[in-house]
Scaffold this active site. Structure first.
Site, PDB file in Angstrom:
ATOM      1  N   CYS A 364       6.344  -4.137  -4.848  1.00 25.83           N
ATOM      2  CA  CYS A 364       6.301  -5.205  -3.847  1.00 25.83           C
ATOM      3  C   CYS A 364       7.058  -6.475  -4.233  1.00 25.83           C
ATOM      4  O   CYS A 364       7.771  -7.019  -3.393  1.00 25.83           O
ATOM      5  CB  CYS A 364       4.884  -5.519  -3.383  1.00 25.83           C
ATOM      6  N   ARG A 393       2.704   2.542 -15.384  1.00 26.91           N
ATOM      7  CA  ARG A 393       1.424   1.911 -15.704  1.00 26.91           C
ATOM      8  C   ARG A 393       0.841   2.555 -16.936  1.00 26.91           C
ATOM      9  O   ARG A 393       0.902   3.770 -17.088  1.00 26.91           O
ATOM     10  CB  ARG A 393       0.448   2.085 -14.526  1.00 26.91           C
ATOM     11  N   GLN A 411       6.478   6.074  -6.029  1.00 24.51           N
ATOM     12  CA  GLN A 411       5.785   5.871  -4.761  1.00 24.51           C
ATOM     13  C   GLN A 411       6.786   5.993  -3.624  1.00 24.51           C
ATOM     14  O   GLN A 411       7.915   5.533  -3.745  1.00 24.51           O
ATOM     15  CB  GLN A 411       5.180   4.461  -4.714  1.00 24.51           C
ATOM     16  N   ASP A 413       7.245   4.186  -1.243  1.00 23.45           N
ATOM     17  CA  ASP A 413       6.733   2.862  -0.945  1.00 23.45           C
ATOM     18  C   ASP A 413       7.489   2.208   0.203  1.00 23.45           C
ATOM     19  O   ASP A 413       8.650   2.522   0.446  1.00 23.45           O
ATOM     20  CB  ASP A 413       6.886   1.995  -2.199  1.00 23.45           C
ATOM     21  N   HIS A 415       7.356  -1.862   2.379  1.00 24.34           N
ATOM     22  CA  HIS A 415       6.656  -3.106   2.692  1.00 24.34           C
ATOM     23  C   HIS A 415       7.131  -3.602   4.038  1.00 24.34           C
ATOM     24  O   HIS A 415       8.337  -3.705   4.270  1.00 24.34           O
ATOM     25  CB  HIS A 415       6.889  -4.119   1.577  1.00 24.34           C
ATOM     26  N   LYS A 498      -7.578  -2.089   2.185  1.00 21.30           N
ATOM     27  CA  LYS A 498      -6.678  -0.972   2.446  1.00 21.30           C
ATOM     28  C   LYS A 498      -7.381   0.178   3.153  1.00 21.30           C
ATOM     29  O   LYS A 498      -8.604   0.265   3.163  1.00 21.30           O
ATOM     30  CB  LYS A 498      -6.059  -0.483   1.138  1.00 21.30           C
ATOM     31  N   HIS A 544       1.568  -3.099   2.928  1.00 18.65           N
ATOM     32  CA  HIS A 544       2.052  -2.171   1.896  1.00 18.65           C
ATOM     33  C   HIS A 544       1.632  -0.786   2.355  1.00 18.65           C
ATOM     34  O   HIS A 544       0.496  -0.602   2.768  1.00 18.65           O
ATOM     35  CB  HIS A 544       1.368  -2.403   0.538  1.00 18.65           C
TER      36      HIS A 544
END
Length: 682
Positions: A364, A393, A411, A413, A415, A498, A544
RNA sequence: GCCACUGUGGCAUAGCGGUAUUGCACCUCAUUGGUAAUGAGGAGGUCGUGAGUUCAAUUCUCACCAGUGGCUCCA
């Protein structure tokens, strides 16, 4: 006399001494198969005397029914009772052990003991003892106890004493359940006799902390399953065995989908060609959907400055679960010359006194910077930025598992930067993608979780008012989904609530896959704005979302979902070409070229093994179709097909084959269409 | 990170204080074979890594690494 309403609605009169069990006997006869009773909808022991109901007088009534093991409630009671039996057996073998808690769980039960460590081999002894106790047909008795009595009974067990002081209200007393010499603090209800607990299997042994608190006593936990009959137990054990065969860690190896190498590092996935093919198909699939919904694709680097993540909050919030930051060589050298220890270095970083680079734990901040790279107007919103972004991570070593919990993952991902009015519609769009994915893949066994903040925790950023709005948005979106969902406090991200799509793996562990998060906070932290119709700056809201979640985790779950038998469009190899003898290799080459030309993933076996042997060997890799080529096919320029479903179609012209195959691939059909299952006559 | 258990050629396994068994896969030769194992031969492992005990360790001890089952955690 008491009026009792029976399940069929009729009302019978019974004497005041009547027990729930006697009524169940009366309703269903002696061999009723019930293990407990339901009185006014509440679960009760068979020994429960109806007249003991609070507020019941001579004229009052109650409704009574039996509880069978075909219901969740019934199995829960059976499992809970089995946990008691386990504790009784353990206490007979290890008199010094201190029992703590032993609940029923989704697939069985466990009991935690403070005791000397035992091993797997001890389970057999314990299980034997349990069978013995079950055969003794001990009656399970409920006994009311005063506070004093409880304290006397459990004085030697600090764990029970802690439960009593926490859970039992002063002066109210509680109940114990007794079977033989053994007794346990418990509210019940339970089965009436240990004879109901004949079919038990202790499955594993492990450790847990008292009350889940790492700083407290470590306990031995024994897991088991129980079923109402021998056959049911056998069936359950078989099902567990079957499930283990679908384990993506095993299939991943057998089918050569991915590799994890000690020398590369724990929790780091190497996608082998076959696995990469699956992932690429999934990515291509979703990209089409993203374009349709007006997303833009972006690419961002794998690292970013520490300050960026300080600002977003990721660094301070998750410092312990990130790879250590990278520091510039010269600075490192300078610090080393100053005898700076690692601890000091870490402190300097936390304090913001030195700069370094972080392997990105989230995409993000990078996407935020793209948003912020130019002035934005309400006319440009929503702005949807998508990236298959790989993040890193530092997960705890004990947590890492196969592809589902890893240290580096990608991900899918994106946004979305939106105005407040646009939130609802955009969240729905995100959810729609998740649903398209699940539907296309035939994954209908998932649950939806709305993760809200934990009101008692201070780990969240931002003001309550913004959270309220964001949570309301999530709730509204979930409601409009039309599927059941649960709201769970404490499951939110630190920056916002979420909506998660959660599925289970073969061993019952739940994994969050798709996720949609509404975030009022990061735009605030980064001071993002857009110009509104009024010419004034306004704050956008961020959404997200990652429909697959992580490609690694999703593929892991997908392998188990299909048990390694992928539909043709996803399959690592769609066709294996097998020749009957070397004479047919030339035609095989032509067939292969045609398939490759058509974009089909194909493999060939032109070795001199027999056909039966080749089929046997190749079946293990689960191709959707095997193409068998011999004299006839060469002569007529055809192929003979053998589907993964063991059905055959012979003599199909090559053109027709490729046409039908590519059609099947394009349709993303979950079934084989070229060799459909024939109706077998019984 | 914590606890318990496990770690033998690509995969699956046997074994043990004296350098290792079997099957599949692989390679070679013979066989040219129609839908779940043709035959014969061959190559491949210093038994997770390191240290210690011992005349000798894959086998015992310790540390580390990795895996498994849990606990805790999961942006």
């Amino acid at each position: 006399m008491i009026d009792i309403t029976l399940p069929d609605g009729t009302v019978n009169q019974y004497s005041e001494e009547i027990t729930a069990g006697e009524i169940v006997d009366d309703i269903y006869g002696r061999k009723h198969g019930c293990i407990a009773a339901s009185v006014n909808g509440e679960e009760r022991d068979f020994s429960f005397v109806i007249a003991d109901l609070e507020n019941i007088g001579g004229t009052c009534s109650a409704s009574v029914d039996g509880i069978k093991t075909d219901s969740d409630a019934g199995m829960h009671i059976l499992r809970h009772s089995a946990a008691h039996l386990l504790a009784q057996a353990v206490m007979e073998i290890y008199p010094d052990a201190k029992p703590t808690i032993g609940p029923a769980i989704e697939r069985g039960f466990y009991y935690d003991f403070d005791m000397e460590p035992i091993g797997e081999s001890d389970l057999r002894t314990i299980q034997k003892k349990m069978s013995q106790l079950a055969r003794q047909n001990l009656s399970v008795e409920r006994v009311e106890c005063s506070d004093e009595e409880l304290e006397n009974l459990f004085a030697s067990n600090p764990y029970k004493m802690e439960i009593i002081s926490d859970k039992v209200e002063d002066g109210s007393g509680s109940t114990i359940y007794k079977q033989g010499e053994w007794y346990d603090l418990c509210l019940g209800p339970h089965v009436a006799s240990t004879a109901k607990l004949m079919n038990v299997k202790l499955t594993s042994i492990s450790t847990a902390y008292w009350r889940g608190d790492q700083s407290r006593q470590q306990l031995m936990r024994i897991y088991g399953i129980v079923e109402p009959s021998k056959d049911a137990l056998k069936e359950t054990l078989q099902r567990i065995e079957e499930a283990k065969k679908r384990d993506h860690r095993k299939l991943g190896k057998d089918l050569q989908l991915f590799h994890i190498d000690e020398e590369v590092g724990q929790g780091l996935i190497l996608w082998t060609p076959r696995g990469a093919a699956v992932r690429q198909e999934l990515q291509d699939f979703i990209l089409v959907e993203l374009r349709r919904q007006g997303y833009y694709q972006v690419f961002t680097p794998h690292i970013g400055k520490l300050d960026l993540y300080r600002k977003s909050g990721h660094f301070p919030y998750y410092q312990d679960s990130q790879y250590p930051a990278l520091v510039e060589r010269d600075l490192m050298k300078k610090l080393a010359d100053e005898d700076c220890s690692c601890g000091e270095l870490s402190n300097l970083m936390s304090a913001g006194d030195i700069e370094g680079y972080l392997l990105k734990p989230m995409n993000c901040p990078h996407h935020i910077k793209i948003y912020d790279s130019q002035p934005r107007s309400y006319r440009n919103l929503p702005l949807r930025l998508a990236e298959f972004g790989t993040v890193y991570r530092w997960e705890q070593s004990g947590e890492i598992s196969g592809m589902t919990r890893v240290r580096g993952f990608t991900q899918d991902d994106a946004h979305l930067f939106v105005t407040e009015e646009q939130i609802a519609k955009e969240v729905l769009g995100c959810i729609e993608i998740v649903q398209i994915i699940f539907k296309t893949l035939g994954m209908d066994d998932y649950r939806v979780r709305v993760g809200l903040r934990d009101p008692d925790s201070d780990k969240y950023v931002g003001e309550g008012e913004k959270w309220d709005k964001a949570e309301a948005a999530c709730r509204t979106a979930a409601l409009s989904l039309g599927v059941p969902f649960t709201e769970e406090e404490g499951e939110a991200a630190f920056y916002g609530p979420k909506i998660d799509f959660v599925v289970k793996d073969v061993i019952g562990r739940e994994w969050q896959l798709g996720t949609v998060q509404v975030d009022y906070n990061l735009p605030e932290r980064f001071d993002l704005t857009y110009t509104g119709p009024d010419g004034q700056p306004h704050r956008p809201v961020m959404i997200h979302r990652a429909p697959f979640g992580s490609m690694e985790r999703f593929c892991g779950v997908l392998i188990e979902h299909f048990a390694g038998k992928f539909p043709t469009w996803l399959s690592p190899t769609q066709v294996h070409v097998i020749t009957i003898s070397e004479k047919h290799n030339l035609w095989a080459q032509e067939v292969i070229s045609a398939l490759v030309e058509a974009g089909v993933r194909v493999e060939a076996d032109m070795s001199d093994a027999t056909v039966g042997k080749k089929i046997r060997t190749h079946r293990k890799m689960q191709p959707n179709y095997m193409v068998i080529l011999g004299d006839e096919e060469v002569e007529k320029k055809t192929v003979s097909l053998r589907g993964r479903n063991n059905e055959q179609v012979n003599g199909m012209p090559i053109g027709e084959f490729i046409e039908k195959l590519t059609a099947e691939i394009q349709s993303k059909d979950l079934q084989l269409t070229l060799t459909p299952k024939t109706e077998k006559q019984d």
